[in-house]
Design an enzyme around this catalytic site. Structure first.
Site, PDB file in Angstrom:
ATOM      1  N   ILE A 141      13.510  -6.676   5.295  1.00 42.31           N
ATOM      2  CA  ILE A 141      12.863  -5.252   4.677  1.00 42.31           C
ATOM      3  C   ILE A 141      12.010  -4.271   4.694  1.00 42.31           C
ATOM      4  O   ILE A 141      11.467  -3.734   4.257  1.00 42.31           O
ATOM      5  CB  ILE A 141      12.609  -5.263   2.995  1.00 42.31           C
ATOM      6  CG1 ILE A 141      11.275  -6.703   2.604  1.00 42.31           C
ATOM      7  CG2 ILE A 141      13.998  -6.334   2.222  1.00 42.31           C
ATOM      8  CD1 ILE A 141      10.314  -6.781   1.096  1.00 42.31           C
ATOM      9  N   ASP A 142      10.738  -6.161   6.138  1.00 44.51           N
ATOM     10  CA  ASP A 142       9.959  -4.801   6.297  1.00 44.51           C
ATOM     11  C   ASP A 142      10.538  -3.958   7.502  1.00 44.51           C
ATOM     12  O   ASP A 142       9.388  -3.766   8.037  1.00 44.51           O
ATOM     13  CB  ASP A 142       9.250  -6.859   7.249  1.00 44.51           C
ATOM     14  CG  ASP A 142       8.353  -7.510   5.960  1.00 44.51           C
ATOM     15  OD1 ASP A 142       8.882  -7.063   4.203  1.00 44.51           O
ATOM     16  OD2 ASP A 142       7.892  -8.686   6.365  1.00 44.51           O
ATOM     17  N   MET A 186       5.713  -4.549  -0.583  1.00 39.57           N
ATOM     18  CA  MET A 186       5.634  -5.883   0.982  1.00 39.57           C
ATOM     19  C   MET A 186       5.422  -5.326   2.088  1.00 39.57           C
ATOM     20  O   MET A 186       5.489  -4.087   1.992  1.00 39.57           O
ATOM     21  CB  MET A 186       6.848  -7.015   0.251  1.00 39.57           C
ATOM     22  CG  MET A 186       6.457  -7.557  -0.486  1.00 39.57           C
ATOM     23  SD  MET A 186       8.321  -8.841  -0.537  1.00 39.57           S
ATOM     24  CE  MET A 186       7.613 -10.221  -2.032  1.00 39.57           C
ATOM     25  N   GLY A 187       6.021  -6.236   2.906  1.00 41.47           N
ATOM     26  CA  GLY A 187       6.081  -6.086   4.616  1.00 41.47           C
ATOM     27  C   GLY A 187       5.485  -6.386   5.382  1.00 41.47           C
ATOM     28  O   GLY A 187       5.251  -5.954   6.177  1.00 41.47           O
ATOM     29  N   GLU A 243       1.156  -4.721   1.168  1.00 44.25           N
ATOM     30  CA  GLU A 243       0.274  -5.914   0.849  1.00 44.25           C
ATOM     31  C   GLU A 243      -0.270  -6.957   1.851  1.00 44.25           C
ATOM     32  O   GLU A 243      -1.316  -7.500   1.626  1.00 44.25           O
ATOM     33  CB  GLU A 243       1.686  -7.391   0.491  1.00 44.25           C
ATOM     34  CG  GLU A 243       2.328  -6.904   1.121  1.00 44.25           C
ATOM     35  CD  GLU A 243       3.834  -8.527   1.616  1.00 44.25           C
ATOM     36  OE1 GLU A 243       4.076  -9.259   0.073  1.00 44.25           O
ATOM     37  OE2 GLU A 243       4.438  -8.770   2.655  1.00 44.25           O
ATOM     38  N   GLN A 296      11.273  -5.623  -5.230  1.00 46.94           N
ATOM     39  CA  GLN A 296      12.014  -4.799  -3.957  1.00 46.94           C
ATOM     40  C   GLN A 296      13.070  -5.046  -2.777  1.00 46.94           C
ATOM     41  O   GLN A 296      13.845  -4.869  -2.004  1.00 46.94           O
ATOM     42  CB  GLN A 296      10.396  -3.723  -3.471  1.00 46.94           C
ATOM     43  CG  GLN A 296       9.731  -4.834  -2.653  1.00 46.94           C
ATOM     44  CD  GLN A 296       8.587  -4.768  -1.829  1.00 46.94           C
ATOM     45  OE1 GLN A 296       8.667  -3.693  -1.810  1.00 46.94           O
ATOM     46  NE2 GLN A 296       7.751  -5.261  -2.982  1.00 46.94           N
ATOM     47  N   ARG A 297      13.723  -6.107  -3.223  1.00 51.97           N
ATOM     48  CA  ARG A 297      14.035  -6.841  -2.105  1.00 51.97           C
ATOM     49  C   ARG A 297      15.146  -7.143  -2.665  1.00 51.97           C
ATOM     50  O   ARG A 297      16.538  -7.812  -1.959  1.00 51.97           O
ATOM     51  CB  ARG A 297      13.490  -8.316  -1.606  1.00 51.97           C
ATOM     52  CG  ARG A 297      12.261  -8.886  -1.662  1.00 51.97           C
ATOM     53  CD  ARG A 297      11.707  -9.569  -0.891  1.00 51.97           C
ATOM     54  NE  ARG A 297      11.547 -10.654  -1.478  1.00 51.97           N
ATOM     55  CZ  ARG A 297      11.814 -12.142  -0.674  1.00 51.97           C
ATOM     56  NH1 ARG A 297      10.664 -12.310  -0.269  1.00 51.97           N
ATOM     57  NH2 ARG A 297      11.129 -13.113  -2.082  1.00 51.97           N
TER      58      ARG A 297
HETATM   59  O1  F6P Z   1      10.267 -10.946   5.007  1.00 50.75           O
HETATM   60  C1  F6P Z   1      10.040 -10.278   4.070  1.00 50.75           C
HETATM   61  C2  F6P Z   1       9.329 -10.579   2.934  1.00 50.75           C
HETATM   62  O2  F6P Z   1      10.021 -10.231   1.918  1.00 50.75           O
HETATM   63  C3  F6P Z   1       7.721 -10.006   3.174  1.00 50.75           C
HETATM   64  O3  F6P Z   1       7.739  -8.751   2.970  1.00 50.75           O
HETATM   65  C4  F6P Z   1       7.255 -11.084   2.273  1.00 50.75           C
HETATM   66  O4  F6P Z   1       5.788 -10.694   2.911  1.00 50.75           O
HETATM   67  C5  F6P Z   1       7.630 -12.219   2.714  1.00 50.75           C
HETATM   68  O5  F6P Z   1       8.958 -11.502   2.916  1.00 50.75           O
HETATM   69  C6  F6P Z   1       7.373 -12.551   1.291  1.00 50.75           C
HETATM   70  O6  F6P Z   1       8.443 -14.221   1.381  1.00 50.75           O
HETATM   71  P1  F6P Z   1       8.682 -15.048   0.038  1.00 50.75           P
HETATM   72  O7  F6P Z   1       9.692 -14.793  -0.282  1.00 50.75           O
HETATM   73  O8  F6P Z   1       9.361 -16.675   0.621  1.00 50.75           O
HETATM   74  O9  F6P Z   1       7.324 -15.599  -0.007  1.00 50.75           O
END
Ligand code: F6P
Length: 407
Positions: A141-142, A186-187, A243, A296-297
């Site tokens: 998503i980033d 996020m991102g 974030e 959002q994911r």
């Molecule tokens: O790399 C994708 C992502 O969704 C980022 O946007 C976010 O900071 C990170 O993963 C969070 O990762 P986790 O679910 O391992 O805490």
């Protein structure tokens, strides 16, 4: 040479990563070169543990539903392989498993950290003269992978973010009191997803009125000045913040940065909350922060059709490229035109992509560092296009079952 393949998923989830998996499964099933396709549960660690499920037995109906199921059917991991020159054992184990299961090709669907695994396995295969083809399929998503125009999962997340900001704006405008709503997106250290919040603007609403990306150093005093100016013009202000926003010395604004993962990434959270307290103290209007976080994911009900179609193509093309003899690559999207939006699939050397991150270009951010330019809107607009027919049961979204991940 073996006839079977392994596929695995790694990193953070998206609404489109299973679409790429579906593309791999359909292509292997249709292939005359490959026989069985094994799915490794929990990424490369699943390969090391020989934790497999056979995917080539799945029927077309299931594969179609899988392509519209968010998150990761095979589960994930955030696992970093050591340099083989320092510790060869995991490589010996992985290639031992490849031999045992008669493997010709390994497909890894993931982001820039996962491409590190693809690059390292390809380099090791070359060193030992292995014929196993190693392929990467992008996702995140980033949207921060190099070479590819954009990444699968980004378009769907951008659609969700822009739609959610519009709904938050509708919610906010009802009260006849001054207010500030801060939405944290996020991102990590790339601002693509936060920038896409601008898609929610229309002829009567400028929400989000301010956008702060991690590509620009965040200055708390300037933020308060920006807000006061906007509050003179509008009753309700919506702010989109990444974030990963940080000050000029690199300190995150996030209230808490939990322990780093294996790739050295801190878990970022709470930038919106920290700013909420600041606004309460400095301005004193009604203020609220919304951390969209994991919603959002995995918003499969609002996936972008364009995103899912591209993701399927990236998966199936990876299979074709390995059949043609390619290895050590990641499939990529090349944009051919914006309007009408057209693209083609290609591939690129994965060692040029692994561990690097693509930022929002400075020229796509306004001079004040609190908004984005029309270039960014032009870039992201086609990626959110199209709706997917969702699957519902008893009024609730219904995705393919994942009992193998639930303990
Ligand atoms: O790399 C994708 C992502 O969704 C980022 O946007 C976010 O900071 C990170 O993963 C969070 O990762 P986790 O679910 O391992 O805490």
């Amino acid at each position: 040479m073996g006839k079977n393949c392994i596929v695995a998923q790694s990193g953070g989830p998206t609404a489109a990563i299973n679409a790429s998996l579906a593309g791999v499964i359909s292509a292997v099933k249709a292939s005359e070169n490959y026989d069985k396709l094994y799915g490794a549960i929990h990424g490369i660690q699943g390969v090391l543990r020989k934790n497999f499920m056979e995917l080539s037995v799945l029927d077309e109906d299931f594969i179609e539903r899988l392509s519209a199921t968010p998150a990761m059917y095979l589960g994930s991991c955030r696992f970093k392989l050591p340099d083989y020159k320092e510790d060869e054992q995991p490589y010996k184990d992985i290639f031992g498993v490849f031999e045992e299961y008669d493997i010709s090709a390994f497909f890894y669907i993931g982001g820039n950290d996962s491409m590190d695994t693809v690059a390292k396995l390809s380099a090791y295969a070359k060193k030992i003269g292995s014929n196993v083809k190693i392929a990467g399929i992008p996702k995140t998503i980033d949207n921060d992978l190099l070479v590819t125009d954009h990444t699968p999962g980004f378009g769907s997340a951008a659609k969700y973010i822009a739609s959610s900001i519009r709904e938050i704006a509708y919610d906010t405008y009802i009260y006849d009191v001054k207010s500030v709503t801060i939405v944290e997106i996020m991102g990590r250290d790339a601002g693509w997803l936060t920038a896409s919040a601008a898609l929610s603007r229309n002829e009567f609403s400028m929400a989000p009125h301010l956008i702060y990306l991690p590509e620009v150093s965040f200055d708390k005093e300037q933020f308060i000045v920006d807000l006061k100016r906007e509050l003179e013009k509008h009753k309700n202000i919506i702010v989109a913040v990444s974030e990963g926003i940080h000050d000029k010395d690199g300190n995150y604004i996030a209230a808490s940065t939990a322990k780093e993962d294996k790739f050295g990434h801190a878990q970022l959270s709470g930038a919106g909350k920290a700013l909420e307290y600041l606004v309460k103290e400095e301005i004193g209007v009604k203020v609220r922060s919304v951390e969209i976080n994991v919603l959002q994911r995995a918003a499969g009900h609002m996936a972008s059709k364009t995103d899912l179609e591209e993701s399927i193509n990236l998966g199936s093309s990876a299979v074709s490229y390995t059949e043609a003899g390619e290895t050590g690559f990641m499939t990529v999207i090349r944009r051919l035109s914006d309007e009408p939006y057209t693209y083609e699939i290609g591939y690129a050397d994965v060692s040029k992509i692994a561990n690097e991150a693509k930022s929002v270009p400075v020229s796509w951010i306004n001079e004040a560092g609190n908004d984005i330019t029309g270039e960014l809107i032009k870039y992201v607009r086609p990626l959110v296009e199209g709706e997917v027919d969702g699957y519902y049961k008893d009024g609730i979204v219904e995705y393919v079952p994942i009992p193998h991940l639930v303990k």
